[in-house]
Design a protein around this motif. Sequence first.
Motif, PDB file in Angstrom:
ATOM      1  N   LYS A 435       0.945  -1.281  -0.085  1.00 55.24           N
ATOM      2  CA  LYS A 435      -0.499   0.091   0.347  1.00 55.24           C
ATOM      3  C   LYS A 435       0.745   1.267  -0.380  1.00 55.24           C
ATOM      4  O   LYS A 435       2.388   1.080   0.556  1.00 55.24           O
ATOM      5  N   ASN A 437       0.949   5.601   0.437  1.00 49.03           N
ATOM      6  CA  ASN A 437       0.166   6.709   0.445  1.00 49.03           C
ATOM      7  C   ASN A 437       0.829   7.653  -0.540  1.00 49.03           C
ATOM      8  O   ASN A 437       2.186   7.982  -0.961  1.00 49.03           O
ATOM      9  N   PRO A 468      -4.613   3.561   1.655  1.00 49.49           N
ATOM     10  CA  PRO A 468      -3.519   4.052   0.543  1.00 49.49           C
ATOM     11  C   PRO A 468      -3.999   2.851  -0.736  1.00 49.49           C
ATOM     12  O   PRO A 468      -5.054   2.131  -0.237  1.00 49.49           O
ATOM     13  N   GLU A 490      11.017   4.145  -2.317  1.00 48.53           N
ATOM     14  CA  GLU A 490      10.519   5.539  -1.378  1.00 48.53           C
ATOM     15  C   GLU A 490      11.385   6.719  -1.581  1.00 48.53           C
ATOM     16  O   GLU A 490      11.482   7.796  -0.802  1.00 48.53           O
ATOM     17  N   GLU A 510       4.911   6.868  -0.202  1.00 45.08           N
ATOM     18  CA  GLU A 510       5.226   6.095   1.294  1.00 45.08           C
ATOM     19  C   GLU A 510       4.931   4.684   1.526  1.00 45.08           C
ATOM     20  O   GLU A 510       3.724   4.559   0.998  1.00 45.08           O
ATOM     21  N   SER A 512       2.914   1.901   2.966  1.00 46.01           N
ATOM     22  CA  SER A 512       2.151   1.634   4.282  1.00 46.01           C
ATOM     23  C   SER A 512       1.528   0.311   4.661  1.00 46.01           C
ATOM     24  O   SER A 512       1.781  -0.640   4.011  1.00 46.01           O
ATOM     25  N   GLY A 513       2.289   0.045   5.553  1.00 44.39           N
ATOM     26  CA  GLY A 513       2.184  -1.603   6.961  1.00 44.39           C
ATOM     27  C   GLY A 513       3.092  -2.052   5.833  1.00 44.39           C
ATOM     28  O   GLY A 513       4.009  -1.823   5.389  1.00 44.39           O
TER      29      GLY A 513
END
Length: 648
Positions: A435, A437, A468, A490, A510, A512-513
């Motif tokens: 995921k 962002n 996201p 990233e 970014e 996520s998780g």
Amino acid sequence: MKLKTKGTNWPRLTVQWGVILFILILAFMPKLTKITTPDFEAYCPFGGLQALGSYLLSQALSCTMTSAQIVMGILLFAGVLLFSKLFCSYICPIGTVSEWLGRLGDKLKIRFTISGIFDKVLRSLKYILLFVTLFYTLQSNELFCKKFDPYFALASGFNSDVVVIYAIITIVLVVFGSVFIRLFWCKYLCPLGAISNIFKFSLFFVATLAIYLILLKVGVEISYVWPLAIACAGGYAIELFGQKSKFFPLAKITRNTSSCIDCQLCSKKCPQAIDVASLKVVKHVDCNLCGDCLLVCPEKNTLTINKRKEFKWLPIVATVVLVTLGVFVGKLWEVPTIDIKWGEPEEIESAEIFTQSGLKNIKCYGSSMAFANKMKTVDGVYGVATYVKHNRVKMYYDSDRLTEEKIQELLFTPQKKALKVLDKNVETVYGMSLKLNNFFDSYDFSYLGAMLGKETNAIGLISEFDCPVVVKIYFPEEIENIKELSNLIESKEYTFETTQGPRTIKLEYEISGTPEYFTISKEEYIGSLFTPFIKTFNYRNDYTNNVIRTYTLPLGNNSQLRNRFSYIVSHLSNDDGIVEFETGLDSSFQEIAKIAYVDSMTNVGNIEQALLSDTLIISYSNGRQGKVLNMFDFSEEIKSAIQQEQQD
């Protein structure tokens, strides 16, 4: 006796060199630092004035224009009223180069000053060019001046906005005109010079604009062309018959006749060839308050500004203050590229506002309008505003019909793409689902795909909406260095090559998780990345399935021409019996075409004959037809289809 004077206006020369150096740094910065393509019109006041006019007329900002240019345009107007044409004197690179080339002409003793009737006639050209430039800018919402502007053409490397022949003509006129004729471009052709002069005749300009606005207010339908034409014609007429402004600018060169020794140095030094030595107050329209005459005068306090000796440094101080103020205010204030509302007043008043930044596909007027047109089809959306500088949109919506998550889904388009060809020997594909962002649109998908394709062995990429966004990356073998891959995703920026050199894009992805890892078969991978192409025509829905037959054809290498399928569809639609063209995968996961036809109106022979035609007959949206060479080769595939049919 030879008079000792200061011959060089160092403050003005420093600013002029500073501007030229800044432009050169911008031009070479991409090659030296690999940063993004520079914006050579970031603080162009003339572009800002055009953009402001376009915005007031159609509530839409010209492409690539931002608040910074508009602020500079407004400050240009204010600066002309207060201090004369400081931009022309201190900032404009064309004016600076024209002056320098003119000195070369003086040294070679080949430069002369046009006067008399020829001077008066030639002065009309800049007002004509101003009218043409503003007319086409307001009509198209695109800056027409970019087509011929000699500065923009050279600084941008003749980019796609430039009409090469126009730009070459203006460059030749600037160079040779400056060498042989005093400030030929500035006096006779520059549209910025024309509009600055009109601002000097501000009472006439304000009266023209006020009458136009009053007529609109009382309901008179009158085109903007009329006040534009009157302003340009009136500006020329005032310049023609007076060549001076009575009231503005407020700051003027003044001469103390009692202390003047009539050395004529001020007249000789004036870049504009104004006879300063014969004037008590310099009101000539060409005066741009450069200050050269102030510094060359050998008698203390004989030449001043408004009879104030302490105003000697006013031009340079005013220039620095205005530019600094423009940069500062331009960063604080942002004008929407478009601000369109189609809901009823009561709906707009009660609407909620949703804001989303980071939409890289919101980059100009055209993409903003495309976005607005898409949102008009959504029930519950009442209006949109876009801000291209920060790739931001603002939407007015009904919270009873839409949620913020639903709007985010509307803004997102799921995509899939093969980054590399899958090796035939690969049977198992390894996937990574994560995921992300700050992953919003097709540009993010393209940038991430390009980065993965260049830096890794990834073979495929899929994006799916979620909050996201879910991104799936496929590899032909197990992922070894997961940390290195995560760091790449990233990355803060990505640099890629364009026709105009390297371009760097800022990224803010970014993870996520925790990413998930999976394996799928080669066949499942091919199926997951495949997007069918389907087009119905010739009233397909009017026919029931029992009269429809399907002709199936392997596409082979023709599948590489997916972006041209619309050509073959248009060609096939000329047969009224053919009603659909759809692609799919066969049992071997090879792409095939399924052509649906009405069996009582056409047959397989007609379809094959159309597919094998040397030319394709194309129907355009305006109803016109044309012919193009058939870029498809179905000969082997049709043979294969016939053989398969015989076997069946």
